[in-house]
Design a protein around this motif. Structure first.
Motif, PDB file in Angstrom:
ATOM      1  N   CYS A   1     -16.469   0.169 -48.116  1.00 19.58           N
ATOM      2  CA  CYS A   1     -17.383  -0.764 -47.460  1.00 19.58           C
ATOM      3  C   CYS A   1     -17.134  -2.197 -47.923  1.00 19.58           C
ATOM      4  O   CYS A   1     -17.162  -3.132 -47.110  1.00 19.58           O
ATOM      5  CB  CYS A   1     -18.837  -0.345 -47.685  1.00 19.58           C
ATOM      6  SG  CYS A   1     -19.312   1.111 -46.702  1.00 19.58           S
ATOM      7  N   LEU A   2     -16.862  -2.372 -49.204  1.00 18.93           N
ATOM      8  CA  LEU A   2     -16.515  -3.711 -49.689  1.00 18.93           C
ATOM      9  C   LEU A   2     -15.247  -4.226 -49.013  1.00 18.93           C
ATOM     10  O   LEU A   2     -15.130  -5.417 -48.718  1.00 18.93           O
ATOM     11  CB  LEU A   2     -16.312  -3.696 -51.202  1.00 18.93           C
ATOM     12  CG  LEU A   2     -17.554  -3.793 -52.067  1.00 18.93           C
ATOM     13  CD1 LEU A   2     -17.202  -3.646 -53.535  1.00 18.93           C
ATOM     14  CD2 LEU A   2     -18.279  -5.103 -51.821  1.00 18.93           C
TER      15      LEU A   2
ATOM     16  N   ALA B   1     -17.782  -1.834 -40.602  1.00 14.54           N
ATOM     17  CA  ALA B   1     -18.825  -2.686 -41.189  1.00 14.54           C
ATOM     18  C   ALA B   1     -20.201  -2.286 -40.656  1.00 14.54           C
ATOM     19  O   ALA B   1     -21.172  -2.225 -41.419  1.00 14.54           O
ATOM     20  CB  ALA B   1     -18.535  -4.157 -40.892  1.00 14.54           C
TER      21      ALA B   1
ATOM     22  N   ASP C   1     -15.952  -5.970 -45.958  1.00  9.36           N
ATOM     23  CA  ASP C   1     -16.947  -7.022 -46.183  1.00  9.36           C
ATOM     24  C   ASP C   1     -18.353  -6.593 -45.776  1.00  9.36           C
ATOM     25  O   ASP C   1     -19.090  -7.342 -45.146  1.00  9.36           O
ATOM     26  CB  ASP C   1     -16.548  -8.311 -45.451  1.00  9.36           C
ATOM     27  CG  ASP C   1     -17.263  -9.535 -46.004  1.00  9.36           C
ATOM     28  OD1 ASP C   1     -17.648  -9.522 -47.197  1.00  9.36           O
ATOM     29  OD2 ASP C   1     -17.455 -10.504 -45.243  1.00  9.36           O
ATOM     30  N   ALA C   2     -18.686  -5.346 -46.133  1.00 11.28           N
ATOM     31  CA  ALA C   2     -20.012  -4.809 -45.809  1.00 11.28           C
ATOM     32  C   ALA C   2     -20.538  -4.034 -47.008  1.00 11.28           C
ATOM     33  O   ALA C   2     -20.666  -2.814 -46.969  1.00 11.28           O
ATOM     34  CB  ALA C   2     -19.932  -3.925 -44.573  1.00 11.28           C
ATOM     35  N   GLU C   3     -20.826  -4.765 -48.076  1.00 15.01           N
ATOM     36  CA  GLU C   3     -21.313  -4.139 -49.303  1.00 15.01           C
ATOM     37  C   GLU C   3     -22.568  -3.314 -49.023  1.00 15.01           C
ATOM     38  O   GLU C   3     -23.449  -3.731 -48.269  1.00 15.01           O
ATOM     39  CB  GLU C   3     -21.630  -5.222 -50.331  1.00 15.01           C
ATOM     40  CG  GLU C   3     -22.113  -4.684 -51.644  1.00 15.01           C
ATOM     41  CD  GLU C   3     -22.364  -5.771 -52.673  1.00 15.01           C
ATOM     42  OE1 GLU C   3     -22.641  -5.414 -53.823  1.00 15.01           O
ATOM     43  OE2 GLU C   3     -22.291  -6.964 -52.344  1.00 15.01           O
TER      44      GLU C   3
END
Length: 146
Positions: free
Chosen positions: A131-132, A50, A135-137
């Protein structure tokens, strides 16, 4: 004045990138607890992924703001290329072990020759899903313009 404000904001993004990659070290050794520390725990790997995705978002922010400033005539091509160089150096400082989808995606992005090249764009697109998953769009923060 607007140009200096944008450059100052860009510098803040760069400083945040550099600070995010540094860790503080205490001069005193930790007290032994009798517990065995688990290295590379799954939660740690997710947090590292993340953080790496957030750093890529910062790189994307540098590039996008430089492009907008150039297209609006507030920056010369030479300055845009300078910001691209900063973005590339920042990207190269993001750790990528090669293990896991995020690390592989970052390694692919680091190997892409040229900001905004086809390889760069393909690597960014491929990095979106991993990345999604942590949980780090990937996002861009626009701060230039008026």
């Amino acid at each position: 004045m607007r140009g200096s404000r944008a450059a100052g904001g860009s510098a803040l993004v760069l400083v945040a990138l550099l600070v995010a990659g540094c860790s503080s070290a205490s001069s005193e050794p930790p007290e032994p607890t009798g517990e065995v520390a688990q290295v590379d725990a799954p939660g740690d790997a997710v947090a590292q992924d993340a953080a790496a995705c957030a750093a890529v978002s910062d790189v994307m922010t540098i590039v996008e703001n430089a492009d907008v400033a150039l297209s609006e005539g507030r920056m010369a091509a030479q300055e845009q290329q300078g910001w691209y160089a900063v973005a590339t150096r920042s990207l190269d400082r993001i750790p990528s072990s090669g293990d896991g989808a995020v690390s592989r995606g970052i390694a692919d992005l680091q190997e892409a020759v040229g900001v905004r090249s086809d390889a760069w764009n393909d690597a960014l697109t491929a990095l979106g899903e991993p990345c999604l998953a942590v949980d780090a769009e990937l996002t861009i923060s626009m701060f230039t313009g008026g």
